[in-house]
Design a protein around this motif. Structure first.
Motif, PDB file in Angstrom:
ATOM      1  N   ALA A  94      43.636  44.658  32.838  1.00  0.00           N
ATOM      2  CA  ALA A  94      44.228  44.444  34.154  1.00  0.00           C
ATOM      3  C   ALA A  94      43.256  44.858  35.259  1.00  0.00           C
ATOM      4  O   ALA A  94      43.105  44.151  36.262  1.00  0.00           O
ATOM      5  CB  ALA A  94      45.538  45.217  34.279  1.00  0.00           C
ATOM      6  N   ILE A  95      42.572  45.978  35.069  1.00  0.00           N
ATOM      7  CA  ILE A  95      41.590  46.441  36.053  1.00  0.00           C
ATOM      8  C   ILE A  95      40.456  45.431  36.170  1.00  0.00           C
ATOM      9  O   ILE A  95      40.022  45.085  37.278  1.00  0.00           O
ATOM     10  CB  ILE A  95      41.066  47.845  35.680  1.00  0.00           C
ATOM     11  CG1 ILE A  95      42.174  48.887  35.870  1.00  0.00           C
ATOM     12  CG2 ILE A  95      39.828  48.208  36.494  1.00  0.00           C
ATOM     13  CD1 ILE A  95      41.855  50.253  35.287  1.00  0.00           C
ATOM     14  N   LEU A  96      39.980  44.935  35.040  1.00  0.00           N
ATOM     15  CA  LEU A  96      38.898  43.945  35.041  1.00  0.00           C
ATOM     16  C   LEU A  96      39.320  42.662  35.743  1.00  0.00           C
ATOM     17  O   LEU A  96      38.575  42.134  36.581  1.00  0.00           O
ATOM     18  CB  LEU A  96      38.458  43.630  33.609  1.00  0.00           C
ATOM     19  CG  LEU A  96      37.397  42.534  33.470  1.00  0.00           C
ATOM     20  CD1 LEU A  96      36.111  42.940  34.191  1.00  0.00           C
ATOM     21  CD2 LEU A  96      37.133  42.241  32.015  1.00  0.00           C
ATOM     22  N   ALA A  97      40.504  42.164  35.444  1.00  0.00           N
ATOM     23  CA  ALA A  97      40.984  40.926  36.069  1.00  0.00           C
ATOM     24  C   ALA A  97      41.081  41.085  37.586  1.00  0.00           C
ATOM     25  O   ALA A  97      40.647  40.202  38.341  1.00  0.00           O
ATOM     26  CB  ALA A  97      42.340  40.526  35.489  1.00  0.00           C
ATOM     27  N   ASN A  98      41.610  42.195  38.043  1.00  0.00           N
ATOM     28  CA  ASN A  98      41.734  42.435  39.479  1.00  0.00           C
ATOM     29  C   ASN A  98      40.381  42.634  40.150  1.00  0.00           C
ATOM     30  O   ASN A  98      40.145  42.120  41.242  1.00  0.00           O
ATOM     31  CB  ASN A  98      42.650  43.623  39.750  1.00  0.00           C
ATOM     32  CG  ASN A  98      44.100  43.253  39.580  1.00  0.00           C
ATOM     33  OD1 ASN A  98      44.602  42.402  40.297  1.00  0.00           O
ATOM     34  ND2 ASN A  98      44.773  43.884  38.638  1.00  0.00           N
ATOM     35  N   ALA A  99      39.488  43.354  39.495  1.00  0.00           N
ATOM     36  CA  ALA A  99      38.147  43.569  40.058  1.00  0.00           C
ATOM     37  C   ALA A  99      37.401  42.243  40.161  1.00  0.00           C
ATOM     38  O   ALA A  99      36.744  41.962  41.172  1.00  0.00           O
ATOM     39  CB  ALA A  99      37.367  44.553  39.194  1.00  0.00           C
ATOM     40  N   PHE A 100      37.501  41.426  39.138  1.00  0.00           N
ATOM     41  CA  PHE A 100      36.845  40.123  39.153  1.00  0.00           C
ATOM     42  C   PHE A 100      37.375  39.266  40.301  1.00  0.00           C
ATOM     43  O   PHE A 100      36.616  38.653  41.049  1.00  0.00           O
ATOM     44  CB  PHE A 100      37.044  39.410  37.810  1.00  0.00           C
ATOM     45  CG  PHE A 100      36.318  38.108  37.728  1.00  0.00           C
ATOM     46  CD1 PHE A 100      34.945  38.078  37.524  1.00  0.00           C
ATOM     47  CD2 PHE A 100      36.994  36.921  37.865  1.00  0.00           C
ATOM     48  CE1 PHE A 100      34.266  36.870  37.458  1.00  0.00           C
ATOM     49  CE2 PHE A 100      36.327  35.699  37.800  1.00  0.00           C
ATOM     50  CZ  PHE A 100      34.958  35.684  37.597  1.00  0.00           C
TER      51      PHE A 100
END
Length: 117
Positions: free
Chosen positions: A89-95
């Motif tokens: 979830a953190i990766l998806a939002n950061a991307f």
């Protein structure tokens, strides 16, 4: 969260005293399908505005608002992160936040990583 297009068709329903189910029945689709369009989970069919126009006898201003909202909604992506772990979830939002900062070469590298090449 409703898309701009979803807000416009919800406004139409309210103005015409229609419930979601009534609109869906009149369009020959399910209420869950209309809801998915409103929330950006399903693409807006090419003929959807013309079907709404026929259903509600829309003015040219109403049609223009729907077309503008459709264009705005097409530029946004909703991602359902239910069932993913915290790191995903953190990766998806950061991307999503940093998408505009990637160079073409970086995007190509990311695509190679995603595609497994």
């Amino acid at each position: 969260m409703l898309t701009e297009f979803g807000k416009e068709i919800r406004k139409l329903r309210i103005e015409h005293n229609d419930l979601l189910k009534n609109m869906a029945d009149k369009l020959g689709v399910t209420s869950s399908y209309v809801s998915a369009i409103e929330h950006g989970k399903k693409p807006i069919p090419a003929d959807f505005i013309s079907r709404l126009k026929g259903l509600y006898d829309l003015s040219s201003d109403e049609i223009r608002r729907l077309e503008q909202a459709k264009e705005e909604s097409a530029l946004k992506v909703n991602i359902d992160l239910a069932g993913v772990n915290k790191k995903q979830a953190i990766l998806a939002n950061a991307f999503a936040r940093k998408l505009n900062y990637f160079s073409d070469e970086e995007m190509e590298e990311i695509m190679r990583l995603i595609d497994g090449d």
